[in-house]
Design a protein around this motif. Structure first.
Motif, mmCIF file in Angstrom:
data_model
loop_
_atom_site.group_PDB
_atom_site.id
_atom_site.type_symbol
_atom_site.label_atom_id
_atom_site.label_comp_id
_atom_site.label_asym_id
_atom_site.label_seq_id
_atom_site.Cartn_x
_atom_site.Cartn_y
_atom_site.Cartn_z
ATOM 1 N N SER A 38 38.148 25.369 52.571
ATOM 2 C CA SER A 38 38.508 26.745 52.938
ATOM 3 C C SER A 38 39.552 26.756 54.051
ATOM 4 C CB SER A 38 37.260 27.518 53.371
ATOM 5 O OG SER A 38 36.751 27.022 54.598
ATOM 6 N N ALA A 57 43.270 28.241 53.760
ATOM 7 C CA ALA A 57 43.743 29.242 54.716
ATOM 8 C C ALA A 57 45.106 28.850 55.284
ATOM 9 C CB ALA A 57 42.721 29.414 55.837
ATOM 10 N N GLY A 82 44.332 39.228 57.054
ATOM 11 C CA GLY A 82 43.604 39.114 55.791
ATOM 12 C C GLY A 82 43.172 37.681 55.508
ATOM 13 N N VAL A 83 44.103 36.728 55.764
ATOM 14 C CA VAL A 83 43.754 35.310 55.560
ATOM 15 C C VAL A 83 42.618 34.900 56.486
ATOM 16 C CG1 VAL A 83 44.604 32.948 55.802
ATOM 17 C CG2 VAL A 83 46.034 34.684 54.708
ATOM 18 N N LEU A 125 40.301 36.813 57.827
ATOM 19 C CA LEU A 125 39.039 37.432 57.399
ATOM 20 C C LEU A 125 38.471 36.724 56.180
ATOM 21 C CD1 LEU A 125 39.806 41.250 57.865
ATOM 22 C CD2 LEU A 125 38.266 39.824 59.225
ATOM 23 N N LEU A 126 39.342 36.405 55.212
ATOM 24 C CA LEU A 126 38.856 35.686 54.031
ATOM 25 C C LEU A 126 38.306 34.314 54.404
ATOM 26 C CD1 LEU A 126 41.589 36.546 51.365
ATOM 27 C CD2 LEU A 126 39.210 37.307 51.397
ATOM 28 N N TRP A 127 39.011 33.629 55.302
ATOM 29 C CA TRP A 127 38.542 32.309 55.760
ATOM 30 C C TRP A 127 37.186 32.437 56.447
ATOM 31 C CZ3 TRP A 127 37.773 30.572 60.859
ATOM 32 C CH2 TRP A 127 37.517 29.199 60.975
ATOM 33 N N LEU A 157 34.950 34.936 56.149
ATOM 34 C CA LEU A 157 33.907 35.364 55.206
ATOM 35 C C LEU A 157 33.496 34.217 54.276
ATOM 36 C CD1 LEU A 157 35.182 38.937 54.260
ATOM 37 C CD2 LEU A 157 33.230 38.353 55.711
ATOM 38 N N SER A 158 34.466 33.429 53.825
ATOM 39 C CA SER A 158 34.120 32.307 52.946
ATOM 40 C C SER A 158 33.278 31.276 53.681
ATOM 41 C CB SER A 158 35.387 31.662 52.393
ATOM 42 O OG SER A 158 36.172 31.102 53.443
#
Length: 462
Positions: A56, A60, A246-247, A249-251, A253-254
Motif C-alpha cells: 500500500s 501510494a 486523496g492518496v 486518505l486511501l493509503w 484507509l487501506s
C-alpha cells in the motif's frame, strides 16, 4: 491402540492390554506439532500484514508520482464560449486609425494607420463574455495557449485580460475589473504562444470576462492584419493538494483495513485456539481419569482389591530403589489353610468369596503405611515398615484370630477358615529376596506345625 485426532493434537487411548505400569502420562497427548502450527500461522499472518502495508505504501508513492504524468486538461475558450466581439480604434474618437472586420466569427480583422499618427493611437479586438458571473476561472490551470496570425510592420502586439471578482464589487462593475497585459514581439505572433498562468498571482483567482488583442503604440503606418485563431487554457485535471490528500486518505484507509482485518483474524484465531485448548483440557482430564483407572487395574488384584505383584514391585522401586531393606522392616506371608479343600467342597465361587473376605479382614487390621499384596492363589503378603518383631507378632495374631472367628457364609453354609503366617524382620541392608526367602521358610514351618499358627523367622536362617 485407538487414536483420536483432536485439533491437530494426537491423543492416545491405551487398551486394557497395555502394561500401564510403564505408561508415562506425558506421552498421552502430543501437541508439539499443533503448537508449532500455531506459531507458524501467527508468523505467516504477520508477514502477510507487513507485505500488505508495504504494498500500500509503494502504491501510494506511485500514485503521488503519477500526478505528474496525468494528461493535461484542455479547455478551448475561443472560439466556443458564449461571447460578444467588437473592434476598438481611435478613429472613433477623431483619430486617424481605423479597424474593419474581415471575418468576425473567426476574429479576423484589419487595422489601418495613416500619417501623421496621433499621440495615443489604438486599434484592436475585444471579446466579452456574456455575464461576469459566467466568466472563466482559470486559477486551476497552469498556462494559456493561444495562436495569433499577424501581417504588418508594427514592432509589438499586446494581449489583454480583464478579471472580475464578485467579492470585491461595490455595484460599479467597471471599478471591479482588474487588467493584465502581456506584450509580445510581432515576429513571434505567428508562433504558438504559451503564457504561464502561475506568475499572475491573485489575478488568476477571479473570472476572466474580457480578452483583447491590439497593436502596441507607436503604431506603424499602413495596414495590419490580425486574427486570433484560438485560446486554450491548460491545467491538471485535479488540484495537487486534492490529489495528495486523496492518496493519503486511501493509503490510511487501506492500512486501517489491513490492520483491522489482521486483528480480527487474530481475535478469531485466539477464540478458536481457546476452544481447542478447552476441548483438549477435557480430553486431558478424561484421559487422566482413564489412565488412573487403568493404572489401578494394572497394579491391583481385581478380586480382592489388594496390590498385585506388579503394583507391589512399582511401590518397592519407589521405597527402596537399591533393593535394600532398612532394619525393623517386617514382611508377613499369610496363607489360607486347606484352600484347595474349600474349592473342592464348596466350589470355586465359594473360594472367591473366601479370598475376598480374607482380604477384607487383613486390610481392616493394617495401617495406612502398610502394603497389602495378593501374592498369588491363596497367599497374601503384608509389608510393614518401622515394625519390630513384637509388634509384628501382635498384628499377625490379631489377623489370625479375626479370620478364625469370622463367620463366612456361602449359600447359607458356614465355611470354617484359618490361616498360617510366616514373619520375617529385615536385617540392616538385607535385600528383599533374602528377606522373602526367610519369611517363606517361617511359613513352611507354621504349616508343618499344624497350621493356624504364626512362626517368626530366625535371623540365622539362610
Amino acid at each position: 491402540m485407538l487414536k483420536l485426532m483432536a485439533y491437530r493434537c494426537v491423543v492416545f487411548l491405551p487398551s486394557a492390554a497395555l502394561p500401564l505400569d510403564i505408561l508415562d502420562w506425558s506421552t498421552l497427548i502430543d501437541c508439539s506439532g499443533w503448537e508449532l502450527r500455531m506459531q507458524k500461522t501467527s508468523k505467516s499472518s504477520l508477514i502477510l500484514l507487513y507485505r500488505a502495508l508495504f504494498l500500500s505504501t509503494v502504491l501510494a508513492l506511485v500514485a503521488i508520482l503519477t500526478y505528474f504524468a496525468l494528461p493535461d486538461r484542455k479547455v478551448r475558450i475561443l472560439p466556443g464560449f458564449g461571447h460578444e466581439s467588437h473592434l476598438f480604434f481611435d478613429g472613433e474618437k477623431g483619430g486617424l486609425t481605423t479597424a474593419n472586420w474581415v471575418n468576425q466569427p473567426a476574429f479576423h480583422f484589419t487595422c489601418t494607420a495613416t500619417t501623421p499618427v496621433t499621440e495615443t493611437p489604438y486599434c484592436g479586438l475585444s471579446i466579452n463574455f456574456h455575464k461576469f458571473e459566467n466568466g472563466i476561472d482559470y486559477s486551476n490551470f497552469q498556462h494559456i495557449e493561444l495562436k495569433i496570425r499577424y501581417h504588418g510592420n508594427n514592432h509589438r502586439l499586446r494581449l489583454k485580460l480583464h478579471n472580475f471578482k464578485p467579492a470585491h464589487t461595490n455595484g460599479d462593475t467597471q471599478e471591479t475589473l482588474q487588467g493584465l497585459e502581456v506584450s509580445i514581439l510581432a515576429s513571434d505572433a505567428n508562433k504558438l504562444l504559451v503564457i504561464d498562468n502561475r506568475g499572475w498571482g491573485n489575478f488568476s483567482q477571479g473570472s476572466t470576462v474580457d480578452i483583447g488583442i491590439d497593436l502596441v503604440p507607436p503604431i506603424a503606418p499602413g495596414t495590419h492584419e490580425l486574427q486570433l485563431e484560438y485560446v486554450e487554457i491548460h491545467g491538471k485535471r485535479f488540484k495537487a493538494e486534492s490529489w495528495y490528500l486523496g492518496v493519503a486518505l486511501l493509503w490510511l484507509l487501506s492500512n486501517l483495513f489491513f490492520i483491522t482485518r489482521h486483528l480480527m483474524q487474530q481475535e478469531k484465531r485466539i477464540r478458536n485456539d481457546s476452544q481447542r485448548l478447552s476441548t483438549l483440557a477435557l480430553y486431558s482430564n478424561d484421559l487422566q481419569q482413564e489412565s488412573q483407572h487403568y493404572k489401578l487395574l494394572s497394579n491391583t488384584d481385581p478380586l480382592t482389591g489388594a496390590l498385585n505383584r506388579n503394583g507391589f514391585a512399582t511401590d518397592m522401586g519407589q521405597r527402596s530403589p537399591a533393593g535394600k531393606m532398612e532394619s525393623n522392616t517386617t514382611l508377613m506371608i499369610i496363607d489360607i489353610d486347606h484352600f484347595k479343600r474349600i474349592n473342592d467342597s464348596y466350589g470355586h465361587d465359594a473360594g472367591d468369596v473366601v479370598l475376598r473376605e480374607t482380604a477384607k479382614i487383613i486390610h481392616n487390621n493394617t495401617r495406612a503405611a502398610d502394603r497389602f499384596v495378593r501374592w498369588g492363589g491363596e497367599e497374601f503378603v503384608l509389608y510393614c515398615e518401622n515394625t519390630n518383631p513384637q509388634q509384628a507378632l501382635l498384628i499377625a495374631e490379631k489377623i489370625r484370630l479375626s479370620i478364625e472367628s469370622a463367620n463366612i457364609l456361602y449359600n447359607s453354609a458356614a465355611i470354617p477358615m484359618t490361616v498360617s503366617v510366616g514373619i520375617g524382620v529385615a536385617l540392616a541392608s538385607e535385600d528383599f529376596d533374602h528377606l522373602f526367602k526367610r519369611t517363606d521358610q517361617a511359613l513352611y514351618k507354621a504349616k508343618n506345625m499344624g497350621r493356624n499358627c504364626i512362626v517368626l523367622s530366625d535371623t540365622n536362617d539362610k
